[in-house]
Design a protein around this motif. Structure first.
Motif, short mmCIF file in Angstrom:
data_model
loop_
_atom_site.label_atom_id
_atom_site.label_comp_id
_atom_site.label_asym_id
_atom_site.label_seq_id
_atom_site.Cartn_x
_atom_site.Cartn_y
_atom_site.Cartn_z
N LYS A 283 30.90 4.16 30.83
CA LYS A 283 29.83 4.99 31.36
C LYS A 283 30.19 5.50 32.76
O LYS A 283 29.81 6.60 33.15
CB LYS A 283 28.53 4.20 31.42
CG LYS A 283 27.92 3.89 30.06
CD LYS A 283 26.61 3.14 30.25
CE LYS A 283 25.95 2.85 28.89
NZ LYS A 283 24.67 2.10 29.07
N ALA A 284 30.93 4.69 33.51
CA ALA A 284 31.22 5.03 34.90
C ALA A 284 32.48 5.87 35.07
O ALA A 284 32.57 6.67 36.00
CB ALA A 284 31.36 3.76 35.73
N ALA A 285 33.46 5.70 34.19
CA ALA A 285 34.75 6.37 34.41
C ALA A 285 35.44 6.67 33.10
O ALA A 285 35.22 6.01 32.08
CB ALA A 285 35.66 5.49 35.28
N GLU A 286 36.31 7.68 33.15
CA GLU A 286 37.13 8.04 32.00
C GLU A 286 38.43 8.64 32.51
O GLU A 286 38.42 9.51 33.38
CB GLU A 286 36.41 9.05 31.11
CG GLU A 286 37.21 9.44 29.87
CD GLU A 286 36.47 10.43 28.99
OE1 GLU A 286 37.02 10.79 27.93
OE2 GLU A 286 35.37 10.87 29.38
N GLY A 287 39.55 8.15 31.97
CA GLY A 287 40.83 8.70 32.39
C GLY A 287 41.98 7.82 31.94
O GLY A 287 41.83 6.99 31.04
N ASN A 288 43.13 8.02 32.55
CA ASN A 288 44.33 7.25 32.17
C ASN A 288 45.13 6.89 33.40
O ASN A 288 44.90 7.41 34.51
CB ASN A 288 45.17 8.04 31.18
CG ASN A 288 45.56 9.40 31.71
OD1 ASN A 288 46.40 9.53 32.61
ND2 ASN A 288 44.94 10.45 31.18
N ALA A 289 46.09 6.01 33.20
CA ALA A 289 46.95 5.56 34.29
C ALA A 289 48.33 5.23 33.75
O ALA A 289 48.49 4.85 32.59
CB ALA A 289 46.35 4.34 34.98
N ALA A 290 49.33 5.39 34.62
CA ALA A 290 50.70 4.97 34.33
C ALA A 290 51.14 4.08 35.48
O ALA A 290 51.28 4.56 36.62
CB ALA A 290 51.62 6.18 34.18
N LEU A 291 51.33 2.79 35.20
CA LEU A 291 51.64 1.81 36.24
C LEU A 291 53.03 1.26 36.02
O LEU A 291 53.27 0.48 35.10
CB LEU A 291 50.62 0.68 36.23
CG LEU A 291 49.13 1.08 36.20
CD1 LEU A 291 48.25 -0.16 36.18
CD2 LEU A 291 48.80 1.97 37.38
N SER A 292 53.95 1.67 36.86
CA SER A 292 55.33 1.19 36.74
C SER A 292 55.44 -0.22 37.33
O SER A 292 54.97 -0.48 38.44
CB SER A 292 56.28 2.13 37.49
OG SER A 292 57.58 1.59 37.53
N MET A 293 56.05 -1.12 36.57
CA MET A 293 56.26 -2.48 37.03
C MET A 293 57.59 -2.65 37.74
O MET A 293 57.93 -3.74 38.20
CB MET A 293 56.20 -3.46 35.84
CG MET A 293 54.85 -3.48 35.14
SD MET A 293 53.50 -4.11 36.18
CE MET A 293 52.61 -2.59 36.56
N ALA A 294 58.38 -1.58 37.85
CA ALA A 294 59.63 -1.63 38.61
C ALA A 294 59.32 -1.90 40.08
O ALA A 294 58.24 -1.57 40.57
CB ALA A 294 60.38 -0.30 38.46
N ARG B 166 36.48 11.65 35.31
CA ARG B 166 35.21 11.48 36.00
C ARG B 166 35.10 10.06 36.53
O ARG B 166 35.69 9.13 35.99
CB ARG B 166 34.03 11.76 35.05
CG ARG B 166 34.05 10.92 33.79
CD ARG B 166 32.89 11.21 32.86
NE ARG B 166 33.01 10.45 31.61
CZ ARG B 166 32.62 9.20 31.45
NH1 ARG B 166 32.09 8.55 32.49
NH2 ARG B 166 32.76 8.59 30.28
N LEU B 167 34.31 9.91 37.58
CA LEU B 167 34.02 8.60 38.16
C LEU B 167 32.62 8.67 38.75
O LEU B 167 32.35 9.49 39.64
CB LEU B 167 35.03 8.23 39.25
CG LEU B 167 34.79 6.92 40.00
CD1 LEU B 167 34.82 5.74 39.03
CD2 LEU B 167 35.83 6.72 41.09
N LYS B 168 31.73 7.84 38.23
CA LYS B 168 30.35 7.85 38.69
C LYS B 168 29.95 6.45 39.10
O LYS B 168 30.08 5.50 38.33
CB LYS B 168 29.41 8.35 37.58
CG LYS B 168 27.96 8.46 38.01
CD LYS B 168 27.09 9.02 36.90
CE LYS B 168 25.63 9.15 37.35
NZ LYS B 168 24.76 9.69 36.29
N LEU B 169 29.46 6.32 40.33
CA LEU B 169 29.04 5.04 40.86
C LEU B 169 27.53 5.03 41.05
O LEU B 169 26.97 5.96 41.62
CB LEU B 169 29.73 4.76 42.20
CG LEU B 169 31.26 4.86 42.20
CD1 LEU B 169 31.80 4.56 43.58
CD2 LEU B 169 31.86 3.89 41.19
N ASP B 170 26.90 3.96 40.57
CA ASP B 170 25.45 3.84 40.70
C ASP B 170 25.03 3.22 42.02
O ASP B 170 23.87 3.25 42.39
CB ASP B 170 24.88 3.00 39.56
CG ASP B 170 25.05 3.69 38.22
OD1 ASP B 170 25.00 4.94 38.20
OD2 ASP B 170 25.24 3.00 37.20
#
Length: 458
Positions: free
Chosen positions: A154-165, A176-180
């Motif tokens: 409900k608060a956020a939608e999206g993706n991420a790429a996190l390199s562990m190198a 989107r990012l919505k904070l109550d």
């Protein structure tokens, strides 16, 4: 690439029977967090391992990247094939509020459930559920050493790429990012020391509405270099660069940038701040520093300077009566009238052509020596200070009614002689500034911004 986990202060009882190695109530620590585990390993072929673990993660020992957190209860069950490093882990965390990136605050007693699978092709899959219809899917490939994550809630939608190198890039891209809850300062963040790119297409909180929010960080010897901190708001763009010092006890941020607006009121309304300045366009340049983190400054520590250049606006709430009379009489406004432009007479406030000045921020106060407002009706200068926390003001104000040009018009009309009017107009232009200097009005303004007290010192 095989992960390694180090345990400290390992203590417990081992039991060898039925070709199994068992350990019940094995006490140990991981990263300073107290845990208790039950372990069973099949000794006949050393192929399979079962592990049940529970314990507590303490705020000061949370993994890097979570920021300031509350205490979390942890439990997990792992079924693993030792021969080919495949298996399944099911884990659950119940935690107190967590502050992520300085403003993402989770509710109390949330339950996080995680299922992790590792396959023979050296890939891993992740599925996590966190109340409020929040689901996180992820995949990991050993060759790229990168987690690819998809988040939807409900608060956020999206993706991420996190390199562990070791020096890998973390990229977070949210639609989107919505904070109550309002933005808050949960305490100094514990971000991973790596390059970070954070983008939100649409950001909304209780009193803030921004678009195209960008944060780009690269590691620095003191913490992070802020390569880009920018966003868009209605009629406005904001951009800045600087340094995020994470070595200081409360952390510190320095920013240098500029705000460009076509309507300053629209911008302040978008960030939940009241304003009496309407329809003003222009720029606000700044060079500021404060304690805290990028999104959560301690306002009483803000220091630096700012320069404002606005034009073509009006200040709502100022009684325009006397100013309207002067404006009607003032021949310098004749061009406005010939264009049938009566906007300065109809607005509910004081119209200005220019608003310029410099401000110094120090020890929780804003001071100015040269704030100037030029309007069709009067020129005003301001000199004084305001306390940020209480909005207490102490300002000296000088008002000079813009009366040059009025006398020639009146004389010419009375005499019915344009030549006489021209002569008087010339004299007025020669001594007009001196006349204006003689008609200065001095005021002092005290009290607060909400309830100012004006005293006439003329």
């Amino acid at each position: 690439h095989k992960p390694q986990v180090a345990f400290e202060n390992l203590a417990g009882t081992l039991d060898f029977n039925n070709k199994r190695l068992m350990a019940k109530g094995l006490h140990h620590e991981w990263n300073g967090n107290p845990l208790t585990s039950d372990v069973m390993i099949h000794l006949s072929d050393l192929k399979a391992m079962e592990l049940k673990t529970e314990g507590v993660f303490l705020p000061e020992n949370m993994p890097q990247g979570l920021g300031q957190t509350g205490k979390a209860k942890f439990s997990s069950q792992i079924n693993w094939l030792l021969s080919d490093q495949t298996g399944e882990m099911v884990a659950a965390l119940q935690f107190e509020p967590i502050g992520l990136l300085g403003f993402l605050n989770t509710p109390n007693n949330q339950q996080l459930n995680v299922i992790l699978h590792r396959f023979q092709d050296q890939t891993m899959s992740l599925k996590a559920n966190l109340g409020d219809e929040t689901t996180l899917y992820g995949s990991y490939l050993d060759n790229s050493q990168t987690w690819h994550l998809d988040l939807k809630s409900k608060a956020a939608e999206g993706n991420a790429a996190l390199s562990m190198a070791p020096k890998g890039l973390w990229t977070i891209d949210l639609k989107r990012l919505k904070l109550d809850t309002p933005l808050s300062n949960p305490g100094p963040l514990n971000l991973p020391k790596r390059a970070l790119r954070f983008y939100v297409n649409r950001f909304d909180s209780q009193h803030m509405h921004l678009r195209d929010l960008n944060v780009a960080l690269t590691p620095h010897e003191k913490g992070f270099k802020i390569d880009d901190f920018s966003f868009k708001a209605p009629s406005t763009t904001f951009s800045a660069k600087g340094l995020w010092d994470t070595l200081k006890p409360n952390h510190a941020v320095s920013l240098k940038g500029q705000l460009k607006t076509k309507d300053f009121y629209d911008f302040l309304h978008a960030i939940g701040r009241p304003s009496s300045i309407r329809e003003a366009k222009g720029t606000l340049s700044f060079n500021l520093a404060y304690e805290g983190d990028l999104f959560s400054p301690y306002m009483q520590t803000v220091t630096g300077d700012a320069h404002v250049e606005f034009k073509d606006g009006y200040i709502q709430g100022v009684d325009p009566g006397f100013g309207r009379i002067l404006s009607l009489l003032n021949i310098d406004n004749l061009e406005r009238r010939l264009r049938m432009n009566f906007s300065d007479l109809t607005k509910k406030g004081l119209v200005f052509d220019k608003l310029t000045g410099d401000a110094l921020l120090q020890e929780g106060k804003v001071t100015t020596e040269n704030l100037s407002l030029v309007s069709p009706n009067a020129n005003m200068t301001f000199k004084g200070e305001m306390t940020l926390k209480t909005e207490q003001v102490k300002v000296d104000m000088v008002v000079m009614p813009n009366m040059t040009g009025t006398l020639p018009l009146a004389v010419a009309i009375a005499a019915g002689n344009p030549a006489v009017g021209a002569a008087v107009w010339l004299m007025d232009k020669m001594v007009g500034k001196k006349i204006q200097e003689m008609t200065k009005y001095h005021y002092s303004v005290t009290g607060t911004l909400q309830e100012p007290k004006v005293t006439d010192n003329s």
